[in-house]
Design a protein around this motif. Sequence first.
Motif, short mmCIF file in Angstrom:
data_model
loop_
_atom_site.label_atom_id
_atom_site.label_comp_id
_atom_site.label_asym_id
_atom_site.label_seq_id
_atom_site.Cartn_x
_atom_site.Cartn_y
_atom_site.Cartn_z
N CYS A 98 37.62 22.40 29.12
CA CYS A 98 37.59 23.14 30.38
C CYS A 98 38.96 23.61 30.87
CB CYS A 98 36.92 22.30 31.46
SG CYS A 98 37.81 20.77 31.89
N GLY A 99 40.04 23.12 30.27
CA GLY A 99 41.36 23.42 30.78
C GLY A 99 42.06 24.54 30.04
N PRO A 100 43.29 24.81 30.41
CA PRO A 100 44.07 25.83 29.69
C PRO A 100 44.33 25.41 28.26
CG PRO A 100 45.47 24.57 31.19
CD PRO A 100 44.06 24.15 31.46
N HIS A 101 44.62 26.39 27.40
CA HIS A 101 44.92 26.06 26.01
C HIS A 101 46.02 26.97 25.49
CE1 HIS A 101 41.85 29.27 25.53
NE2 HIS A 101 42.58 29.61 24.48
N LEU A 102 46.57 26.61 24.34
CA LEU A 102 47.68 27.33 23.75
C LEU A 102 47.22 28.51 22.91
CD1 LEU A 102 49.88 24.38 22.41
CD2 LEU A 102 50.25 25.72 24.48
N ALA A 103 48.10 29.53 22.82
CA ALA A 103 47.92 30.64 21.89
C ALA A 103 49.29 31.03 21.37
CB ALA A 103 47.25 31.83 22.58
N LEU A 104 49.37 31.40 20.13
CA LEU A 104 50.61 31.86 19.50
C LEU A 104 50.51 33.36 19.27
CD1 LEU A 104 53.36 31.16 18.15
CD2 LEU A 104 52.08 30.94 15.99
N ASP A 112 45.44 23.80 18.78
CA ASP A 112 46.37 22.93 18.05
C ASP A 112 47.06 23.67 16.91
OD1 ASP A 112 47.44 20.20 17.86
OD2 ASP A 112 46.49 20.19 15.90
N GLU A 113 46.36 24.61 16.29
CA GLU A 113 46.99 25.39 15.22
C GLU A 113 48.17 26.19 15.75
OE1 GLU A 113 46.05 28.87 11.89
OE2 GLU A 113 44.49 28.27 13.33
N ALA A 114 48.05 26.69 16.98
CA ALA A 114 49.16 27.45 17.57
C ALA A 114 50.39 26.56 17.74
CB ALA A 114 48.72 28.01 18.93
N LEU A 115 50.18 25.31 18.16
CA LEU A 115 51.29 24.38 18.32
C LEU A 115 51.95 24.07 16.99
CD1 LEU A 115 52.92 22.46 20.14
CD2 LEU A 115 51.14 20.75 19.79
N ARG A 116 51.14 23.81 15.99
CA ARG A 116 51.68 23.47 14.66
C ARG A 116 52.44 24.66 14.06
NH1 ARG A 116 49.40 18.69 12.71
NH2 ARG A 116 47.55 17.96 13.84
N ARG A 117 51.92 25.86 14.20
CA ARG A 117 52.57 27.03 13.62
C ARG A 117 53.84 27.39 14.38
NH1 ARG A 117 48.28 31.61 11.92
NH2 ARG A 117 50.27 32.64 11.48
N ALA A 118 53.87 27.13 15.69
CA ALA A 118 55.10 27.36 16.45
C ALA A 118 56.19 26.41 15.99
CB ALA A 118 54.83 27.17 17.95
#
Length: 285
Positions: free
Chosen positions: A189-195, A207-213
């Motif tokens: 329900c909360g905000p999430h990351l994008a790359l 989580d993939e965005a965090l790992r790739r960053a």
Amino acid sequence: MRTATEHLTRWRLHVEGAVQGVGFRPFVYRLAHELGLTGEVRNDPAGVTIEVEGDPERLACFRERLKQQPPPAARIRRITCTELPPCGYRTFTIAASRPEGERQVFLLPDLATCPDCLRELFDPNERRYRYPFINCTNCGPRFTIIERLPYDRPNTTMRHFWMCARCRAEYEDPLNRRFHAQPNACPDCGPHLALWDRKGNVLAERDEALRRAAEAICEGRIVAVKGLGGFHLIVDARNEAAVQALRLRKGREAKPFALMYPSLAAVRAHACVSEAEAALLTSPA
């Protein structure tokens, strides 16, 4: 014939200081129930107002524990007490905030992730495993999400995120450490990351965005991280070519850049650190 309220005393306590966004109302709620007191607690623009009713000795114990055992991040500046006629409260509740009045409450800074949330963050069995926006009443964003006082979810940027059923249950459970944690959220329900790439195309999410960053930084690329309070341009400080590329783009040939370190010990390997500086570097703020 004696009335039901003749043996009761009612106090109105007004608490000033850093008492919003630190789990203060849940603390008051639990303390009142533990001592068998009734009444209510609410935020107001100048702090927290408590009306509490019960046996005078228990009231005195309540006020003393309020002063001596507040939540870890709370900072009480003053408590004023007014005695009122008893009114026969049936239970103790957290009441709706009152927006009227002069705004003078202390705003807390964002607080670093607490040990309990860190444990959840790295536990594969927890539903917030590797969720970067994890928080509770003892940690998480404060200053950078509030838009107006008092500090309630509708007055923050988190009003755009409706809590799911499980987060709502935590938020409403007095025994949960996320009871009335205003930024409460989860991956559902909360905000999430994008790359994104430099053109704004989405390359990865969550989580993939965090790992790739992280991989991009290790590869010597410049990553702009949009944090709660603005953008941070990140490069690997050990990569001279990456640092020089950032200096060229920023027009900072010699100006020092800020460094991020994983621990105080790592900082001390490269710098002299006084006790006061160490306290600041390791504080939740």
